[in-house]
Design a protein around this motif. Sequence first.
Motif, PDB file in Angstrom:
ATOM      1  N   HIS A 195      39.645  54.152  39.781  1.00 20.73           N
ATOM      2  CA  HIS A 195      38.587  55.007  39.247  1.00 20.73           C
ATOM      3  C   HIS A 195      38.996  56.466  39.440  1.00 20.73           C
ATOM      4  CE1 HIS A 195      35.732  51.748  38.581  1.00 20.73           C
ATOM      5  NE2 HIS A 195      35.977  51.302  39.806  1.00 20.73           N
ATOM      6  N   PHE A 196      39.477  57.091  38.403  1.00 22.54           N
ATOM      7  CA  PHE A 196      39.906  58.485  38.512  1.00 22.54           C
ATOM      8  C   PHE A 196      38.740  59.386  38.917  1.00 22.54           C
ATOM      9  CE2 PHE A 196      43.067  56.983  35.250  1.00 22.54           C
ATOM     10  CZ  PHE A 196      44.160  57.029  36.093  1.00 22.54           C
ATOM     11  N   ALA A 197      37.561  59.128  38.356  1.00 27.11           N
ATOM     12  CA  ALA A 197      36.408  59.974  38.651  1.00 27.11           C
ATOM     13  C   ALA A 197      36.032  59.907  40.125  1.00 27.11           C
ATOM     14  CB  ALA A 197      35.213  59.571  37.784  1.00 27.11           C
ATOM     15  N   ASP A 198      36.138  58.726  40.735  1.00 26.35           N
ATOM     16  CA  ASP A 198      35.814  58.600  42.159  1.00 26.35           C
ATOM     17  C   ASP A 198      36.705  59.512  42.992  1.00 26.35           C
ATOM     18  OD1 ASP A 198      34.112  56.694  41.244  1.00 26.35           O
ATOM     19  OD2 ASP A 198      34.929  55.042  42.426  1.00 26.35           O
ATOM     20  N   SER A 199      37.986  59.515  42.674  1.00 27.45           N
ATOM     21  CA  SER A 199      38.927  60.335  43.427  1.00 27.45           C
ATOM     22  C   SER A 199      38.625  61.815  43.235  1.00 27.45           C
ATOM     23  CB  SER A 199      40.361  60.018  42.964  1.00 27.45           C
ATOM     24  OG  SER A 199      41.296  60.784  43.671  1.00 27.45           O
ATOM     25  N   LEU A 200      38.321  62.211  41.996  1.00 24.10           N
ATOM     26  CA  LEU A 200      38.024  63.616  41.731  1.00 24.10           C
ATOM     27  C   LEU A 200      36.734  64.049  42.425  1.00 24.10           C
ATOM     28  CD1 LEU A 200      38.686  66.238  40.291  1.00 24.10           C
ATOM     29  CD2 LEU A 200      37.489  65.362  38.269  1.00 24.10           C
ATOM     30  N   LEU A 201      35.720  63.180  42.403  1.00 22.77           N
ATOM     31  CA  LEU A 201      34.457  63.522  43.051  1.00 22.77           C
ATOM     32  C   LEU A 201      34.612  63.599  44.568  1.00 22.77           C
ATOM     33  CD1 LEU A 201      31.982  61.431  40.895  1.00 22.77           C
ATOM     34  CD2 LEU A 201      32.173  63.925  40.979  1.00 22.77           C
ATOM     35  N   ALA A 202      35.455  62.730  45.138  1.00 23.19           N
ATOM     36  CA  ALA A 202      35.722  62.816  46.576  1.00 23.19           C
ATOM     37  C   ALA A 202      36.382  64.153  46.913  1.00 23.19           C
ATOM     38  CB  ALA A 202      36.605  61.654  47.020  1.00 23.19           C
ATOM     39  N   LEU A 203      37.316  64.571  46.066  1.00 25.36           N
ATOM     40  CA  LEU A 203      37.956  65.867  46.256  1.00 25.36           C
ATOM     41  C   LEU A 203      36.929  66.991  46.125  1.00 25.36           C
ATOM     42  CD1 LEU A 203      40.483  67.641  46.579  1.00 25.36           C
ATOM     43  CD2 LEU A 203      40.782  67.488  44.097  1.00 25.36           C
ATOM     44  N   SER A 204      36.048  66.869  45.123  1.00 22.04           N
ATOM     45  CA  SER A 204      35.002  67.875  44.925  1.00 22.04           C
ATOM     46  C   SER A 204      34.124  68.011  46.167  1.00 22.04           C
ATOM     47  CB  SER A 204      34.140  67.503  43.716  1.00 22.04           C
ATOM     48  OG  SER A 204      33.054  68.384  43.564  1.00 22.04           O
ATOM     49  N   TYR A 205      33.759  66.861  46.745  1.00 21.30           N
ATOM     50  CA  TYR A 205      32.945  66.886  47.961  1.00 21.30           C
ATOM     51  C   TYR A 205      33.675  67.600  49.094  1.00 21.30           C
ATOM     52  CZ  TYR A 205      31.018  65.278  52.382  1.00 21.30           C
ATOM     53  OH  TYR A 205      30.520  65.248  53.650  1.00 21.30           O
ATOM     54  N   MET A 206      34.934  67.237  49.279  1.00 19.11           N
ATOM     55  CA  MET A 206      35.669  67.792  50.411  1.00 19.11           C
ATOM     56  C   MET A 206      35.875  69.295  50.289  1.00 19.11           C
ATOM     57  SD  MET A 206      38.386  64.771  51.399  1.00 19.11           S
ATOM     58  CE  MET A 206      38.871  64.332  49.727  1.00 19.11           C
ATOM     59  N   ILE A 207      36.163  69.789  49.095  1.00 22.30           N
ATOM     60  CA  ILE A 207      36.355  71.230  48.977  1.00 22.30           C
ATOM     61  C   ILE A 207      35.022  71.962  49.014  1.00 22.30           C
ATOM     62  CG2 ILE A 207      38.521  70.992  47.714  1.00 22.30           C
ATOM     63  CD1 ILE A 207      37.072  71.669  45.158  1.00 22.30           C
ATOM     64  N   SER A 208      33.940  71.274  48.646  1.00 19.08           N
ATOM     65  CA  SER A 208      32.624  71.886  48.726  1.00 19.08           C
ATOM     66  C   SER A 208      32.165  72.070  50.163  1.00 19.08           C
ATOM     67  CB  SER A 208      31.586  71.031  47.974  1.00 19.08           C
ATOM     68  OG  SER A 208      31.905  70.951  46.599  1.00 19.08           O
ATOM     69  N   GLU A 209      32.715  71.234  51.060  1.00 20.88           N
ATOM     70  CA  GLU A 209      32.346  71.317  52.476  1.00 20.88           C
ATOM     71  C   GLU A 209      33.147  72.380  53.216  1.00 20.88           C
ATOM     72  OE1 GLU A 209      29.906  69.396  54.246  1.00 20.88           O
ATOM     73  OE2 GLU A 209      29.340  69.324  52.133  1.00 20.88           O
ATOM     74  N   VAL A 210      34.190  72.910  52.567  1.00 27.20           N
ATOM     75  CA  VAL A 210      35.003  73.931  53.226  1.00 27.20           C
ATOM     76  C   VAL A 210      34.203  75.235  53.265  1.00 27.20           C
ATOM     77  CG1 VAL A 210      37.115  75.286  53.079  1.00 27.20           C
ATOM     78  CG2 VAL A 210      37.137  72.854  52.453  1.00 27.20           C
ATOM     79  N   PRO A 211      34.076  75.862  54.430  1.00 29.15           N
ATOM     80  CA  PRO A 211      33.301  77.114  54.532  1.00 29.15           C
ATOM     81  C   PRO A 211      33.878  78.216  53.648  1.00 29.15           C
ATOM     82  CG  PRO A 211      33.917  76.292  56.723  1.00 29.15           C
ATOM     83  CD  PRO A 211      34.630  75.445  55.727  1.00 29.15           C
TER      84      PRO A 211
END
Length: 211
Positions: A195-211
């Motif tokens: 699932h390409f979208a799952d991987s991209l959304l996981a990345l989106s979450y992780m960079i969104s958590e970066v201060p």
Amino acid sequence: MEHKQEVSKAVIQRLPRYYRNICELKAEGEQRISSKALAERMGLTASQIRQDFNCFGGFGQQGYGYNIENLRGEISDILGMNRGHNAVILGAGNLGRALMENFHFERSGVALSAAFDVAPDVVGQRLSGVPVHHVDQLEEYLGQHPASIGVLTVPRSVANRIAGRLVASGVKGIWNFTNIELTVDAPDIVIENVHFADSLLALSYMISEVP
């Protein structure tokens, strides 16, 4: 090599990473490596690596480390790369064609023998050396040329139907790029969903958590 214990999915998912890094080390001219050095390279711990390898009996020697060539061979055997797996692709559209043109199946020990589609402009052609047959010929082809892996890049609307035909024709595993969860009534069939979208959304979450 016989497994000494039940192997978790997490360990299995790390095996290809081990194999890739070991191949890179071999290409760099390295002959042996310690669990500590391998752990630092991969962002793991030496203890984790030893635990993972001990699932298969262990490959190193205390004070000596791992012989790169031997380790590469052991892991490739565990991954089934020497078992002569054959694959077919269902769907020769943009994604299927991209896989045929850019993904080196043979480097993973898999021979891609054929593709199947319904589009008149691709049926009967060869894409990157892979012959494209009409999907109506699927059962006949697999009856004469058995395949253990089916690669699904078909539209979502036909994914389950095509998967059922693959299973009925003797395919043992499905590499599923259709972005739906297949409902195949065959407990022994292995399905690996991509699932390409799952991987991209996981990345989106992780960079969104970066201060």
